[in-house]
Design an enzyme around this catalytic site. Structure first.
Site, PDB file in Angstrom:
ATOM      1  N   SER A   1       8.608   6.285  12.474  1.00 39.46           N
ATOM      2  CA  SER A   1       8.471   5.677  11.137  1.00 39.46           C
ATOM      3  C   SER A   1       9.434   6.266  10.108  1.00 39.46           C
ATOM      4  O   SER A   1       9.059   6.526   8.965  1.00 39.46           O
ATOM      5  CB  SER A   1       7.025   5.809  10.638  1.00 39.46           C
ATOM      6  OG  SER A   1       6.127   5.239  11.548  1.00 39.46           O
TER       7      SER A   1
ATOM      8  N   GLY B   1      -4.535   7.413   5.924  1.00 41.33           N
ATOM      9  CA  GLY B   1      -3.588   8.464   6.269  1.00 41.33           C
ATOM     10  C   GLY B   1      -2.830   8.976   5.060  1.00 41.33           C
ATOM     11  O   GLY B   1      -2.582  10.176   4.934  1.00 41.33           O
TER      12      GLY B   1
ATOM     13  N   LYS C   1       0.839  -1.198   0.000  1.00 43.12           N
ATOM     14  CA  LYS C   1       0.000   0.000   0.000  1.00 43.12           C
ATOM     15  C   LYS C   1       0.874   1.248   0.000  1.00 43.12           C
ATOM     16  O   LYS C   1       0.625   2.204  -0.751  1.00 43.12           O
ATOM     17  CB  LYS C   1      -0.901   0.014   1.235  1.00 43.12           C
ATOM     18  CG  LYS C   1      -1.724   1.296   1.375  1.00 43.12           C
ATOM     19  CD  LYS C   1      -2.157   1.579   2.799  1.00 43.12           C
ATOM     20  CE  LYS C   1      -0.993   2.019   3.665  1.00 43.12           C
ATOM     21  NZ  LYS C   1      -1.407   2.473   5.007  1.00 43.12           N
ATOM     22  N   SER C   2       1.899   1.270   0.844  1.00 46.88           N
ATOM     23  CA  SER C   2       2.743   2.460   0.965  1.00 46.88           C
ATOM     24  C   SER C   2       3.438   2.790  -0.345  1.00 46.88           C
ATOM     25  O   SER C   2       3.524   3.955  -0.745  1.00 46.88           O
ATOM     26  CB  SER C   2       3.787   2.251   2.071  1.00 46.88           C
ATOM     27  OG  SER C   2       3.165   2.068   3.323  1.00 46.88           O
TER      28      SER C   2
ATOM     29  N   ARG D   1      -4.366   2.477  18.970  1.00 45.62           N
ATOM     30  CA  ARG D   1      -3.987   1.063  18.922  1.00 45.62           C
ATOM     31  C   ARG D   1      -3.489   0.541  20.259  1.00 45.62           C
ATOM     32  O   ARG D   1      -3.652  -0.642  20.561  1.00 45.62           O
ATOM     33  CB  ARG D   1      -2.947   0.836  17.818  1.00 45.62           C
ATOM     34  CG  ARG D   1      -3.548   0.873  16.420  1.00 45.62           C
ATOM     35  CD  ARG D   1      -2.537   0.660  15.329  1.00 45.62           C
ATOM     36  NE  ARG D   1      -3.208   0.494  14.036  1.00 45.62           N
ATOM     37  CZ  ARG D   1      -2.598   0.605  12.858  1.00 45.62           C
ATOM     38  NH1 ARG D   1      -1.306   0.883  12.814  1.00 45.62           N
ATOM     39  NH2 ARG D   1      -3.278   0.439  11.739  1.00 45.62           N
TER      40      ARG D   1
ATOM     41  N   ARG E   1      -5.256  -3.661  11.158  1.00 46.91           N
ATOM     42  CA  ARG E   1      -4.194  -4.382  11.872  1.00 46.91           C
ATOM     43  C   ARG E   1      -4.697  -4.964  13.193  1.00 46.91           C
ATOM     44  O   ARG E   1      -4.134  -5.933  13.693  1.00 46.91           O
ATOM     45  CB  ARG E   1      -2.977  -3.487  12.064  1.00 46.91           C
ATOM     46  CG  ARG E   1      -2.409  -3.019  10.722  1.00 46.91           C
ATOM     47  CD  ARG E   1      -0.939  -2.732  10.748  1.00 46.91           C
ATOM     48  NE  ARG E   1      -0.527  -2.023   9.544  1.00 46.91           N
ATOM     49  CZ  ARG E   1      -0.270  -2.598   8.375  1.00 46.91           C
ATOM     50  NH1 ARG E   1      -0.384  -3.912   8.250  1.00 46.91           N
ATOM     51  NH2 ARG E   1       0.080  -1.884   7.330  1.00 46.91           N
TER      52      ARG E   1
ATOM     53  N   GLU F   1       3.750   0.303  12.779  1.00 44.75           N
ATOM     54  CA  GLU F   1       2.617  -0.439  12.213  1.00 44.75           C
ATOM     55  C   GLU F   1       2.703  -1.936  12.500  1.00 44.75           C
ATOM     56  O   GLU F   1       1.706  -2.652  12.381  1.00 44.75           O
ATOM     57  CB  GLU F   1       2.538  -0.203  10.705  1.00 44.75           C
ATOM     58  CG  GLU F   1       3.695  -0.776   9.908  1.00 44.75           C
ATOM     59  CD  GLU F   1       3.751  -0.202   8.509  1.00 44.75           C
ATOM     60  OE1 GLU F   1       3.866  -0.992   7.566  1.00 44.75           O
ATOM     61  OE2 GLU F   1       3.696   1.035   8.357  1.00 44.75           O
TER      62      GLU F   1
ATOM     63  N   SER G   1       3.276  12.013  13.123  1.00 44.01           N
ATOM     64  CA  SER G   1       3.235  11.214  11.892  1.00 44.01           C
ATOM     65  C   SER G   1       4.341  11.636  10.942  1.00 44.01           C
ATOM     66  O   SER G   1       4.438  12.810  10.564  1.00 44.01           O
ATOM     67  CB  SER G   1       1.885  11.373  11.184  1.00 44.01           C
ATOM     68  OG  SER G   1       1.887  10.662   9.955  1.00 44.01           O
TER      69      SER G   1
ATOM     70  N   HIS H   1      -3.415   6.575  15.344  1.00 44.19           N
ATOM     71  CA  HIS H   1      -3.577   5.834  14.093  1.00 44.19           C
ATOM     72  C   HIS H   1      -5.061   5.570  13.824  1.00 44.19           C
ATOM     73  O   HIS H   1      -5.930   6.289  14.310  1.00 44.19           O
ATOM     74  CB  HIS H   1      -2.754   4.548  14.136  1.00 44.19           C
ATOM     75  CG  HIS H   1      -1.335   4.748  13.707  1.00 44.19           C
ATOM     76  ND1 HIS H   1      -0.655   3.884  12.889  1.00 44.19           N
ATOM     77  CD2 HIS H   1      -0.460   5.749  13.979  1.00 44.19           C
ATOM     78  CE1 HIS H   1       0.572   4.318  12.669  1.00 44.19           C
ATOM     79  NE2 HIS H   1       0.713   5.448  13.333  1.00 44.19           N
TER      80      HIS H   1
END
Length: 438
Positions: free
Chosen positions: A207, A104, A30-31, A357, A398, A326, A178, A353
């Protein structure tokens, strides 16, 4: 946080009767797919995306770009084989309305693109999207000369009044919540008149592999990018203005989406082969090789892909997941089935997120008899004998796959809304059943 489970569809998570032994073809990243779509839309010539991921988030990105005037043709590649999308950068225009869902990448990567459009672009999405921080992108774009109406929320819904161009220049950004705030500005920066110099001002930056992914993909389409890793200042990224090239790009498998299948090998003491695992990648999911090996497995990268084998024992781990947040839900699920405690650190940003989470994992694992406590920046997990029950997902893909992992070792786990996995992983239940030989 969740509706009455009596009114929701519950998926009985399959319980493993023995060691799994399977080859699992994991769909594209996806990224990578969503970054590639943005870069192709901003290019000066058509490009191809081979083996793109078709999931809710990527289809939302494609739909948003189409709404702004970009042509995306779905079919087979230029050699007549395999699924591919041809992206024709036919000019960005408004008025347009963009549905971000709860993605996102869509809500953060596209406002800078919209600033380059001729006309207004309105952004809206799922109710949860209103709660996710966007102030880093909004404030930065205003600093660079864009006009944005958000009624002072720093969040969705909002309208970007595109002027056909953006001056660009130096901009401070606090990306503590983020890393996508940095990536969002870098992806469009070659089209800004002055390019951009992004200066991260926050205390932490989660990240980082995703920023490295953005930089690598920009360079692959001809952009000039200076980074801290290439000898630049710490926490500063510079992109020079210039034309982007159309490329023929093959999308890598989504390594983060490989996590539940590798976890299945670890939890059941079995073997899973994931074909086409890249030898070199910026995807955060590549850290699974190291993390799951430390938790009791072993892996080998061959010409066929990554072969991961469980030992029959699952060990706890003390690990900083700040760069790969993630992966936290899946690691927490494995840790709940381990033979010793685990501490997962560096992931305070996960509270922002798709859902909070950390709170969700604590509540759901403890609801099955576990012993999980939140810390300031993560989770402490003490394994306990677990029992069946409903595992709520909070519309978070997730969370759903984490529940499925626990279900392998615990009978009677029922997952609420397993369909939410379609956000990034089409037909997860089918892939899961196939892995188990069903």
């Amino acid at each position: 946080m969740t509706a009455d489970p009596a009114h929701l569809t519950l998926w009985p998570a399959p319980h493993a009767s023995g060691a799994v032994d399977a080859t699992v073809h994991v769909p594209g990243s996806k990224s990578v797919t969503n970054r590639a779509l943005v870069l192709a839309a901003l290019a000066s010539e058509p490009g191809w995306l081979r083996r793109p991921l078709r999931s809710r988030d990527t289809l939302l990105m494609a739909g948003a770009l189409r709404a702004m005037g970009i042509e995306i043709e779905e079919g087979v590649g230029p050699d007549g084989t395999g699924e591919a999308w041809r992206v024709l950068p036919t000019g960005l225009r408004g008025p347009a309305t963009v549905d971000v869902g709860n993605a996102g990448t869509v809500m953060r990567f596209l406002p800078p693109v919209a600033a380059l459009a001729d006309g207004p672009v309105r952004f809206d999405g799922d109710p949860r999207s209103y709660e996710r921080p966007l102030n880093g992108v909004i404030d930065a774009l205003r600093h660079l000369g864009a006009r944005i109406d958000d009624d002072g929320r720093g969040a969705l819904p909002l309208t970007v009044h595109g002027g056909g161009a953006l001056e660009g220049g130096t901009v401070p950004v606090d990306a503590s919540s983020s890393s996508q705030f940095v990536s969002a500005l870098l992806l469009s920066a070659p089209r800004f008149n002055q390019g951009v110099e992004v200066r991260h001002t926050g205390a932490t930056l989660p990240s980082l592999p995703h920023i490295r992914m953005t930089v690598d993909m920009l360079r692959a389409v001809g952009a000039q990018v200076d980074t801290p890793e290439s000898g630049g200042e710490p926490n500063v990224w510079r992109v020079t203005p210039g034309a982007l090239l159309g490329r023929d790009l093959t999308i890598e498998p989504d390594l983060s989406n490989a996590q539940p299948f590798l976890a299945a090998a670890l939890v059941t003491g079995g073997r899973v082969l994931v074909p086409d695992w890249p030898a070199r990648t910026t995807q955060p999911g590549d850290r699974l090789r190291e993390i799951f090996t430390e938790m009791g497995g072993s892996c080998e990268l061959t010409e066929q892909g990554l072969e991961f084998t469980g030992s029959g024992s699952v060990h706890g781990i003390d690990v900083d997941l700040g760069e790969v947040g993630e992966l936290t839900p899946g690691i927490a699920a494995v840790a709940a089935l381990a033979d010793s405690p685990s501490t997962l650190r560096g992931v305070a940003h996960l509270r922002l997120h798709e859902t909070d989470r950390l709170a969700a994992l604590t509540k759901e694992i403890n609801g099955l008899g576990g012993d999980v406590t939140e810390t300031a920046d993560g989770l402490h997990i003490r394994p306990r004998p677990l029992h069946g029950g409903v595992f709520h997902t909070y519309e978070d893909h997730r969370m759903a796959t984490a529940g499925a992992i626990i279900g392998l070792g615990v009978k009677g786990v029922r997952i609420e809304d397993v369909a939410t996995t379609a956000k990034t992983l089409p037909d997860f239940p089918g892939l899961w059943a196939g892995m188990l030989g069903a």
